[in-house]
Design a protein around this motif. Structure first.
Motif, mmCIF file in Angstrom:
data_model
loop_
_atom_site.group_PDB
_atom_site.id
_atom_site.type_symbol
_atom_site.label_atom_id
_atom_site.label_comp_id
_atom_site.label_asym_id
_atom_site.label_seq_id
_atom_site.Cartn_x
_atom_site.Cartn_y
_atom_site.Cartn_z
ATOM 1 N N UNK A 387 0.841 -1.201 0.000
ATOM 2 C CA UNK A 387 0.000 0.000 0.000
ATOM 3 C C UNK A 387 0.876 1.252 0.000
ATOM 4 N N UNK A 388 1.966 1.213 0.729
ATOM 5 C CA UNK A 388 2.879 2.358 0.738
ATOM 6 C C UNK A 388 3.394 2.652 -0.675
ATOM 7 N N UNK A 389 3.723 1.616 -1.411
ATOM 8 C CA UNK A 389 4.193 1.807 -2.785
ATOM 9 C C UNK A 389 3.074 2.351 -3.669
ATOM 10 N N UNK A 390 1.865 1.885 -3.459
ATOM 11 C CA UNK A 390 0.724 2.393 -4.217
ATOM 12 C C UNK A 390 0.502 3.877 -3.937
ATOM 13 N N UNK A 391 0.589 4.262 -2.679
ATOM 14 C CA UNK A 391 0.432 5.665 -2.307
ATOM 15 C C UNK A 391 1.513 6.512 -2.952
ATOM 16 N N UNK A 392 2.755 5.998 -2.967
ATOM 17 C CA UNK A 392 3.860 6.744 -3.580
ATOM 18 C C UNK A 392 3.623 6.966 -5.065
ATOM 19 N N UNK A 393 3.137 5.941 -5.765
ATOM 20 C CA UNK A 393 2.862 6.079 -7.199
ATOM 21 C C UNK A 393 1.742 7.086 -7.450
ATOM 22 N N UNK A 394 0.697 7.014 -6.634
ATOM 23 C CA UNK A 394 -0.421 7.947 -6.809
ATOM 24 C C UNK A 394 0.027 9.390 -6.582
ATOM 25 N N UNK A 395 0.901 9.603 -5.620
ATOM 26 C CA UNK A 395 1.402 10.951 -5.372
ATOM 27 C C UNK A 395 2.246 11.451 -6.529
ATOM 28 N N UNK A 396 3.062 10.560 -7.112
ATOM 29 C CA UNK A 396 3.873 10.951 -8.259
ATOM 30 C C UNK A 396 2.996 11.282 -9.461
ATOM 31 N N UNK A 397 1.957 10.468 -9.683
ATOM 32 C CA UNK A 397 1.044 10.734 -10.799
ATOM 33 C C UNK A 397 0.307 12.050 -10.595
ATOM 34 N N UNK A 398 -0.100 12.310 -9.365
ATOM 35 C CA UNK A 398 -0.784 13.562 -9.071
ATOM 36 C C UNK A 398 0.125 14.756 -9.328
ATOM 37 N N UNK A 399 1.390 14.652 -8.928
ATOM 38 C CA UNK A 399 2.339 15.732 -9.161
ATOM 39 C C UNK A 399 2.558 15.933 -10.658
ATOM 40 N N UNK A 400 2.644 14.820 -11.417
ATOM 41 C CA UNK A 400 2.848 14.914 -12.853
ATOM 42 C C UNK A 400 1.662 15.585 -13.534
ATOM 43 N N UNK A 401 0.441 15.203 -13.145
ATOM 44 C CA UNK A 401 -0.759 15.817 -13.715
ATOM 45 C C UNK A 401 -0.825 17.302 -13.390
#
Length: 536
Positions: A387-401
């Motif tokens: 879940x921690x890795x999933x949260x990290x990916x979602x945060x990176x995608x949000x920053x990219x968007x």
């Protein structure tokens, strides 16, 4: 005041000035002096002569007071408020806020005389500050209800509420309340470690009361020799300080060693020999607090209870819980959209008071394995790290968007569409969180996870991914590490610190703290920022 002046007929249209001049001439020019412009309630109904006192007594006794208004024709409705019966004026004035009465007293002599009626101030003490005592017994000491309101309740109104003392990293919890005819500062302490479900302990630190009509008396209540002389200074709006003027009252005849042993029995419920080897470093630190904090001026900063919303997972508030080898701490649980935060009200040498000890991601519930696999710490760790890795990916995608949106600068949506989309998104997130929450599921701590309290619930409602703050001594090298937030019921939750292999159990503090509600959500958020900035 202009409205009141028109009602009572003050001004040329009613001949008030001519009547006043005539009265002055009859009295040989010795007319009543006007009150000063200070709006302190103490001025309302103050001054006056014995004749005024007798008039006030007649009003309070129910006997009509001859008013200066000229009588109108029989059966005519009164055109001026001064033509109303004095008993009715007492009822009207008693329904107004006490802070408005000084302005009313400056309207005319009659209003000022009526405001000397203690019935008015007795009602203001009861309705504004909850004083339910029989205030008539004050007559024995010569203290009036107006004295209580103006010199005690109104004067010290700014210190009522919840406060956090500035004691290095340790913090604390103080509730200043009106208690009978006293204002008392109660210090709340967690129960003895590790009994988190036991009630809070509390002791008075100071009290304020009226011994005579001149001024309120501040007394320090700390120590074993009874109340003694103290001082309170209101530094600014949300800050005040206390000082003991007789610190010798804190000392015991047996010297420092006896003081320390007594403190251990009261604060820890154990003897020095029982816990010396177990908590030697903590004892040294806590001894320092005990011997120094009440000898000097202490500063307190206001805190609020967190506001609640129907969508909150549970009711926010204050909780007491275990925290590693540091004993029990007080934590404030508050909700902020998709996040929940646990802020330390009491701290320790590693994590000071005011810091955010845990953060819960309500958008990422955890699905625990069955009870047998849950005993395996590696299995729980695998689930959390995924879940921690999933949260990290979602945060990176949000920053990219966000970067793409900033670079492209798209046309702004109509306000109605944007608001509707935001509401739908929020509603969807809340709905998904609630839908995934089962009634209950079996729970057990994985083997190898340390808990100071083994009497934790064996069922839970739901678990969420979260992070916990850890640091070295002196708040060195702080970092947020993954963990599991476990909701047991409406009054208990826990947190598993993966890196520390430690479990903290928290239980709700069921105390009806007075004057502790935040005036607005913005004020609460600002308070959180302030206490966190002071902790760094």
């Amino acid at each position: 005041m202009a409205v009141c002046a028109r009602l009572c007929g003050v001004g040329p249209a009613r001949g008030c000035r001519r009547r006043g001049a005539a009265r002055e001439q009859r009295r040989g020019g010795a007319g009543d002096s006007e009150p000063d412009t200070d709006t302190d309630p103490e001025e309302a109904g103050g001054g006056g002569s014995e004749e005024d006192d007798e008039a006030a007594e007649r009003i309070e006794g129910g006997r009509p007071l001859p008013h200066p208004a000229e009588p109108g024709p029989a059966g005519r409705a009164p055109l001026s408020i001064l033509e109303l019966p004095p008993e009715l004026l007492v009822q009207i004035f008693g329904s107004l806020p006490g802070t408005d009465l000084p302005s009313l007293a400056r309207v005319c002599t009659t209003f000022r005389r009526i405001l000397r009626t203690d019935t008015i101030w007795r009602r203001r003490c009861r309705e504004e500050y909850g004083v339910c005592e029989n205030l008539r017994k004050l007559e024995i000491t010569g203290v009036s209800c107006r004295d209580v309101y103006a010199k005690l309740l109104h004067r010290y109104r700014h210190i009522l509420g919840l406060w956090q003392p500035d004691i290095g990293p340790y913090g604390g919890l103080l509730n200043v309340v009106v208690d009978g005819l006293f204002i008392i500062g109660w210090m709340y302490l967690p129960p003895h470690d590790p009994h988190v479900d036991d009630p809070m302990r509390f002791k008075p630190l100071f009290r304020i009361h009226l011994m005579e009509r001149k001024a309120a008396t501040v007394e320090c209540m700390y120590g074993h020799k009874g109340p003694h002389n103290g001082h309170i200074q209101i530094v600014k709006k949300d800050e005040f300080s206390t000082k003991c003027n007789q610190t010798d009252h804190h000392r015991m005849s047996g010297g420092r060693q006896e003081e320390f042993r007594t403190w251990l029995r009261e604060e820890w419920g154990r003897t020095l020999e029982d816990i010396f080897h177990e908590h030697m470093q903590e004892l040294i630190l806590m001894k320092f607090i005990y011997t120094s904090q009440y000898d000097n001026c202490l500063t307190y900063r206001r805190i609020y209870l967190p506001p609640s919303s129907p969508d909150d997972l549970i009711k926010p508030g204050l909780f007491k819980g275990t925290y590693g080898s540091h004993g029990l701490e007080i934590v404030m649980l508050s909700f902020h959209g998709k996040k929940a935060k646990g802020t330390k009200i009491t701290g320790d040498p590693n994590i000071p008071a005011g810091q955010q000890t845990v953060e819960i991601d309500l958008a990422h519930p955890l699905h625990l394995p069955d009870i047998e696999n849950l005993r395996d710490f590696s299995e729980l760790s695998r689930i959390v790290l995924e879940v921690q890795e999933q949260v990290r990916r979602e945060e990176q995608e949000q920053e990219h968007r966000q970067e793409e949106e900033d670079s492209s600068q798209p046309a702004a949506k109509p306000l109605g569409e944007e608001g509707a989309e935001g509401e739908n998104t929020a509603a969807g997130a809340e709905g998904s969180t609630q839908d995934k929450a089962p009634a209950s599921q079996p729970f057990v701590l994985p083997i190898g996870v340390i808990s100071r309290n083994e009497d934790y619930p064996r069922t839970c409602r739901i678990c969420y991914y979260g992070t916990g703050l850890i640091a070295g001594h002196g708040f060195t090298s702080p970092e947020r590490t993954p963990g599991v937030f476990v909701l047991f019921d409406d009054d208990r939750f826990g947190f598993i610190w993966l890196e520390l292999k430690s479990f903290s159990l928290y239980s709700r503090i069921k105390v009806a703290f007075q004057n502790a509600e935040a005036p607005s959500r913005e004020a609460f958020d600002e308070m959180l920022k302030n206490i966190q900035s002071l902790a760094t």
